[in-house]
Design a protein around this motif. Structure first.
Motif, PDB file in Angstrom:
ATOM      1  N   ARG A  56      64.289 143.222  52.370  1.00  0.00           N
ATOM      2  CA  ARG A  56      63.161 142.879  53.247  1.00  0.00           C
ATOM      3  C   ARG A  56      62.717 144.080  54.063  1.00  0.00           C
ATOM      4  NH1 ARG A  56      64.442 142.016  58.640  1.00  0.00           N
ATOM      5  NH2 ARG A  56      66.675 142.023  59.114  1.00  0.00           N
ATOM      6  N   GLN A  57      63.675 144.949  54.446  1.00  0.00           N
ATOM      7  CA  GLN A  57      63.316 146.130  55.231  1.00  0.00           C
ATOM      8  C   GLN A  57      62.581 147.157  54.389  1.00  0.00           C
ATOM      9  OE1 GLN A  57      67.353 146.819  56.469  1.00  0.00           O
ATOM     10  NE2 GLN A  57      66.963 146.118  58.556  1.00  0.00           N
ATOM     11  N   LEU A  77      69.696 149.649  54.351  1.00  0.00           N
ATOM     12  CA  LEU A  77      68.342 149.116  54.277  1.00  0.00           C
ATOM     13  C   LEU A  77      68.284 148.014  53.234  1.00  0.00           C
ATOM     14  CD1 LEU A  77      66.223 152.407  54.490  1.00  0.00           C
ATOM     15  CD2 LEU A  77      66.710 150.762  56.313  1.00  0.00           C
ATOM     16  N   SER A 137      55.218 153.018  64.931  1.00  0.00           N
ATOM     17  CA  SER A 137      55.878 152.771  63.657  1.00  0.00           C
ATOM     18  C   SER A 137      55.873 154.029  62.797  1.00  0.00           C
ATOM     19  CB  SER A 137      55.165 151.631  62.918  1.00  0.00           C
ATOM     20  OG  SER A 137      55.597 151.560  61.580  1.00  0.00           O
ATOM     21  N   GLY A 154      65.738 150.474  60.433  1.00  0.00           N
ATOM     22  CA  GLY A 154      65.138 149.517  59.521  1.00  0.00           C
ATOM     23  C   GLY A 154      64.622 148.283  60.235  1.00  0.00           C
ATOM     24  N   GLU A 155      65.374 147.801  61.236  1.00  0.00           N
ATOM     25  CA  GLU A 155      64.936 146.623  61.985  1.00  0.00           C
ATOM     26  C   GLU A 155      63.686 146.916  62.813  1.00  0.00           C
ATOM     27  OE1 GLU A 155      65.779 143.290  62.176  1.00  0.00           O
ATOM     28  OE2 GLU A 155      66.741 143.882  60.313  1.00  0.00           O
ATOM     29  N   ILE A 156      63.680 148.077  63.487  1.00  0.00           N
ATOM     30  CA  ILE A 156      62.506 148.446  64.289  1.00  0.00           C
ATOM     31  C   ILE A 156      61.282 148.567  63.397  1.00  0.00           C
ATOM     32  CG2 ILE A 156      61.474 150.314  65.647  1.00  0.00           C
ATOM     33  CD1 ILE A 156      64.233 150.846  66.832  1.00  0.00           C
ATOM     34  N   GLU A 157      61.472 149.227  62.254  1.00  0.00           N
ATOM     35  CA  GLU A 157      60.344 149.418  61.339  1.00  0.00           C
ATOM     36  C   GLU A 157      59.894 148.091  60.742  1.00  0.00           C
ATOM     37  OE1 GLU A 157      57.415 151.778  60.170  1.00  0.00           O
ATOM     38  OE2 GLU A 157      59.082 152.283  61.499  1.00  0.00           O
ATOM     39  N   PHE A 158      60.846 147.205  60.496  1.00  0.00           N
ATOM     40  CA  PHE A 158      60.497 145.889  59.964  1.00  0.00           C
ATOM     41  C   PHE A 158      59.583 145.144  60.925  1.00  0.00           C
ATOM     42  CE2 PHE A 158      61.248 141.312  59.801  1.00  0.00           C
ATOM     43  CZ  PHE A 158      61.021 141.030  58.463  1.00  0.00           C
ATOM     44  N   TRP A 159      59.955 145.122  62.209  1.00  0.00           N
ATOM     45  CA  TRP A 159      59.168 144.349  63.169  1.00  0.00           C
ATOM     46  C   TRP A 159      57.864 145.047  63.534  1.00  0.00           C
ATOM     47  CZ3 TRP A 159      59.919 139.487  63.375  1.00  0.00           C
ATOM     48  CH2 TRP A 159      61.184 138.971  63.120  1.00  0.00           C
ATOM     49  N   LYS A 192      70.364 150.997  60.184  1.00  0.00           N
ATOM     50  CA  LYS A 192      70.047 149.570  60.278  1.00  0.00           C
ATOM     51  C   LYS A 192      69.091 149.300  61.436  1.00  0.00           C
ATOM     52  CE  LYS A 192      74.187 147.627  58.111  1.00  0.00           C
ATOM     53  NZ  LYS A 192      75.374 146.759  58.264  1.00  0.00           N
ATOM     54  N   LEU A 193      69.321 149.994  62.571  1.00  0.00           N
ATOM     55  CA  LEU A 193      68.420 149.820  63.708  1.00  0.00           C
ATOM     56  C   LEU A 193      67.039 150.360  63.374  1.00  0.00           C
ATOM     57  CD1 LEU A 193      67.908 148.949  66.604  1.00  0.00           C
ATOM     58  CD2 LEU A 193      68.731 151.188  67.371  1.00  0.00           C
TER      59      LEU A 193
END
Length: 475
Positions: free
Chosen positions: A25-26, A22, A307, A157-162, A154-155
């Motif tokens: 930014r995440q 993570l 989310s 974190g990316e899903i949560e980021f967007w 990582k996935l």
């Protein structure tokens, strides 16, 4: 644990075996998104109907308390950043039983919160597809998010980021459009939009201060998940930098996304137009009359629900693994998959979240209310354990028994004492409310079950009741 130890363990994997996947930014966006969920987007409609414009004040007061809680947690996190977070601190400062109880209760919190978010998502789908059964939508979302959580942190974190990016961008857009309506008077709501809507219809407290105070339990539910940043400590690339930054942004997040957004919405549309079960944001944009505006907002609140459910799967899996590592859950939950995720722990948690799908099949109209009250009670316990652990930690620091944290809470433990009193007051409100006090009965049953489980664990392994030494004492 020294800064050097933290940095050394942060290069690739944490000391717990997790991948530190993570990034800054995440973590920042998880922290921001954690403060924006179904409690604001859906449950605020029911609370506006109960309290009118005074709900803004309730969110502001509760927001101050949440800041005290998060600064207390932040001080503990920088003293010892571990994925178990508050369960580990409860174990260290209050004793093994409290660590066990807090870990399992936080797991329960996110299981039932996941049920609430799935229910909300299914309700939002009705906006476009009214004939789709609630249970079917809830099941579909559950499966998709489950698969994503199994792949890698990582996935996640990316899903949560967007997801969080969509929520944040949309809320800012809503505020800007609302201010435009108030300033320039455009749209179908332009003729009636005015700041005076905050007091013109039976005053700022239209149903009395008592009724406004009764909304605090729903308001506190809206803030559940802000503590999630603590669970990310074991998988953050640089916890000593990312965690303080994430926590220090909390005041402006609360001010903008809760107090600011609700103020604008209640200025644009008078409070008497809102009702339970309908998102006030969807309702407001439908009345403003912007083409497709209500549909866009409905998509945004759908992503907010997903989310939060995504975060729930993440945190329940990590908390189960922490419990297993302490001998307080089956050892099988301690295993990590090849992608460094606690796959079995996540799977079992998701199966329990599936109870929410069953509730949506049996009692779709009551499912949301049931799980919200239980989640709030579990959240209050978690926050109390953070605060009490913080008070105990500060005493140990002042006595010279423990090293000081690099991120001390302003005012020491004073804010923690204020927050403890406030949370006990909210618990009293829950007990007073005939509709929500059922959650206290559920929690009493939960406490009995955990007490029996603890007795069994102690009988099998007496050493489990021994207080664990913190890492720095072993160095």
């Amino acid at each position: 644990m020294t800064s050097a130890q933290v940095e050394k363990g942060s290069e690739h994997t944490s000391e717990e075996g997790y991948e530190r996947g993570l990034g800054s930014r995440q973590v920042q966006m998880i922290a921001i998104g954690g403060a924006i969920g179904v409690g604001l987007f859906l449950n605020a409609g029911a609370n506006i109907a109960k309290a009118g414009p005074s709900l803004i004040l309730m969110y502001a007061v509760a927001g101050v308390i949440i800041f005290f809680i998060m600064r207390a947690l932040g001080e503990l996190l920088l003293y010892r950043p571990v994925s178990g977070s508050f369960a580990e601190y409860s174990r260290e400062f209050l004793g093994p039983f409290f660590g066990y109880f807090t870990g399992w209760t936080y797991w329960l919190l996110w299981v039932v919160t996941g049920m609430a978010e799935l229910t909300a998502a299914a309700i939002y789908i009705h906006y476009w597809f009214p004939d789709v059964p609630q249970w079917a939508s809830a099941l579909g979302f559950l499966v998709v998010l489950f698969v994503a959580n199994l792949i890698s942190v990582k996935l996640f974190g990316e899903i949560e980021f967007w997801f969080s990016m969509i929520k944040v961008t949309a809320l800012i857009g809503m505020i800007v459009i609302g201010l435009g309506v108030l300033t320039f008077g455009f749209s179908a709501a332009g003729d009636t939009a005015a700041v005076s809507n905050l007091w013109a219809f039976d005053g700022f407290f239209p149903k009395g201060i008592g009724s406004s105070l009764m909304t605090l339990q729903g308001v506190m539910f809206a803030y559940l998940a802000v503590e999630l940043v603590g669970v990310t400590a074991g998988e953050s690339e640089n916890p000593e930098k990312t965690l303080p930054k994430a926590i220090n942004t909390l005041p402006w997040r609360i001010g903008l996304f809760y107090v600011g957004a609700l103020t604008v919405i209640l200025c644009v549309v008078k409070w008497t137009e809102f009702a339970p079960g309908v998102s006030p944001f969807v309702k407001a944009f439908a009345m403003i009359g912007i083409p497709a505006g209500a549909g866009i907002v409905n998509f945004v609140v759908l992503t907010a629900a997903l989310s939060s459910c995504n975060s729930g799967m993440y945190s329940t899996g990590r908390m189960l693994r922490t419990l297993a590592d302490s001998g307080e859950a089956p050892k099988a939950f301690n295993k990590l998959s090849v992608t460094k995720t606690p796959a079995l722990a996540i799977t079992v948690s998701v199966l329990f979240m599936g109870i929410g799908v069953v509730l949506n099949y049996i009692v779709p109209e009551k499912a949301f209310g049931y799980v919200v009250s239980v989640a709030t009670a579990a959240g209050i316990w978690t926050w109390l354990m953070i605060l009490i652990s913080h008070v105990r930690y500060r005493r140990a620091v002042e006595a010279g028994r423990l090293p000081a944290s690099s991120f001390p809470a302003p005012g020491g433990s004073k804010g923690s004492y204020v927050a403890i009193v406030f949370l006990l007051f909210v618990t009293g409100l829950i007990a007073y409310d005939s509709e929500s006090r059922v959650c206290l009965y559920v929690m009493a049953g939960w406490a009995v079950a955990l007490g029996i489980g603890w007795a069994v664990l102690k009988a099998r392994n007496p050493q489990i009741a021994e207080r664990r030494e913190p890492e720095f004492e072993k160095v």
